[in-house]
Design a protein around this motif. Structure first.
Motif: not given
Length: 430
Positions: A200-210
């Protein structure tokens, strides 16, 4: 033939509707439909530091502290604006104010005095997000679960959140451990355990730099974010005046507030939390007291070289500098030396880069940096390679190698004020 095509279209439309609506939370607020898990709840007082770190901070477990501030000497300060207006009347300290109550990471940030904010926030869409102003630091008691020397060393900064209510944050994660305390109003927190639901974390956090998600928190599209399926369990906590919540670093969460809303959160440096030695021998319990206020503590804590290196590398990713070429350029700029001009130095730098680039694709991601931070041996080895690079640069430049420490401090530590401003703008717990 026309009738046949109509049947196909109708059938396709029915299948689409079925797929879109199979999750009860489709196009509803984030996490509102559950299912929900329960977290530990402690009532009336914080645990001592040893219990808090052993049971929650070290294990990355959230915990709700009910009414732990109910008897706080200074809680009544926040009851009415009249008291605050009088307190800040002649104070010129500048604070940062967001201009949208539904959070957007691209919104304008205003600067003004607290007096101006207090005049305007009830009639405008303003949200103060700022380090606790110096004037009111004597009115904030450090949570008792942090009141011993090695626990205090984990404390990084305290932030004040102030609005007229009806705010909502993006879905996001924080690199800091967080104790969030409500001083006025109500807050609702929705959490997802990133250790149980890594996909879930890898898909929904789709602005990883922020470290945030593009999800519309008011209308979640379960077709687009398919990892939020029926097997995902949420944690939902409703906090009122006097309640506090511990949110471990990297936990996925989203926050809403209602009514006139004031909160303080205490950021804890996650690397220091992980490495803290807190037991009966090291954590001599201080006389836990309401007198241990924020003005009696030195903060933010100065970053060590290793912590500075971590922040420097995350900043490179935040700026989009993720490739070997980009990292070489940025390190060359900060070291004031072209790394490509010497074969030995660029070879060492490639070794440094490859220690982080675990999938060997020539790019570094936030996840790869986080893996490095979880491995103290590799982190130390990477730092030692960087020290070797600085030593070689000093020799090639004809300078005294003893100046190495000063130069590496300048490279890694950065300006503490800039770091604090970064916290103000990046971390959006509402």
């Amino acid at each position: 033939m026309f009738y046949y095509r109509q049947l196909i279209l109708i059938n396709f439309f029915l299948v689409y509707l079925s797929a879109s609506s199979q999750h009860s939370g489709h196009l509803k607020p984030f996490g509102s439909s559950g299912p929900f898990e329960q977290i530990d709840k402690l009532t009336n007082d914080f645990p001592d530091p040893i219990l808090f770190f052993e049971n929650y901070a070290f294990k990355s477990h959230p915990v709700l502290f009910r009414q732990v501030l109910a008897n706080d000497l200074y809680l009544s300060l926040w009851n009415k604006d009249k008291k605050l207006k009088k307190l800040f009347l002649n104070n010129k300290e500048i604070v940062h104010v967001e201009t949208r109550k539904k959070e957007s990471r691209k919104q304008n940030i205003l600067t003004m005095t607290m007096t101006d904010f207090l005049k305007r926030y009830q009639s405008e869409e303003l949200y103060l997000v700022e380090e606790v102003p110096k004037l009111v630091r004597p009115y904030f008691t450090l949570p008792k679960c942090l009141q011993c020397e090695p626990a205090i060393e984990t404390f990084q900064v305290a932030m004040l959140w102030f609005s007229s209510g009806n705010t909502s944050s993006v879905v996001h994660t924080d690199d800091y451990d967080n104790i969030n305390c409500v001083l006025q109003g109500e807050k609702q927190f929705i959490l997802i355990d990133p250790h149980t639901y890594k996909h879930v974390a890898s898909q929904i956090i789709d602005n990883p730099s922020g470290s945030f998600s593009s999800i519309d928190v008011d209308r979640v599209n379960y077709d687009k974010y398919s990892s939020l399926d029926n097997d995902i369990h949420y944690y939902q906590m409703n906090l009122s005046r006097g309640d506090c919540l511990f949110i471990p670093a990297l936990w996925i969460h989203q926050v809403r507030s209602s009514d006139r809303n004031i909160a303080v959160n205490y950021w804890l440096n996650h690397a220091r939390v992980k490495n803290a030695v807190i037991n009966q021998n090291t954590c001599e319990l201080l006389k836990q007291s309401n007198l241990m206020t924020l003005d009696t503590i030195t903060w933010p804590k100065e970053l060590s070289n290793l912590e500075g290196l971590q922040d420097f590398m995350f900043d490179l990713i935040d700026e989009g500098a993720t490739s070997f070429k980009d990292w070489t350029r940025e390190f060359s700029k900060d070291l004031n030396f072209d790394l490509h001009s010497n074969t030995g130095i660029i070879t060492l730098f490639a070794e440094f880069f490859n220690m982080i680039d675990t999938n060997e694709n020539g790019f570094i991601t936030v996840n790869e940096l986080e893996l490095l931070l979880d491995d103290n041996n590799n982190m130390t080895a990477a730092f030692e390679i960087l020290q070797d690079i600085v030593n070689l640069i000093e020799i090639k430049s004809g300078k005294d190698v003893q100046s190495n420490n000063q130069n590496i401090d300048e490279l890694l530590s950065g300006d503490e004020t800039e770091k604090d401003d970064d916290i103000n703008l990046k971390h959006e717990d509402l």
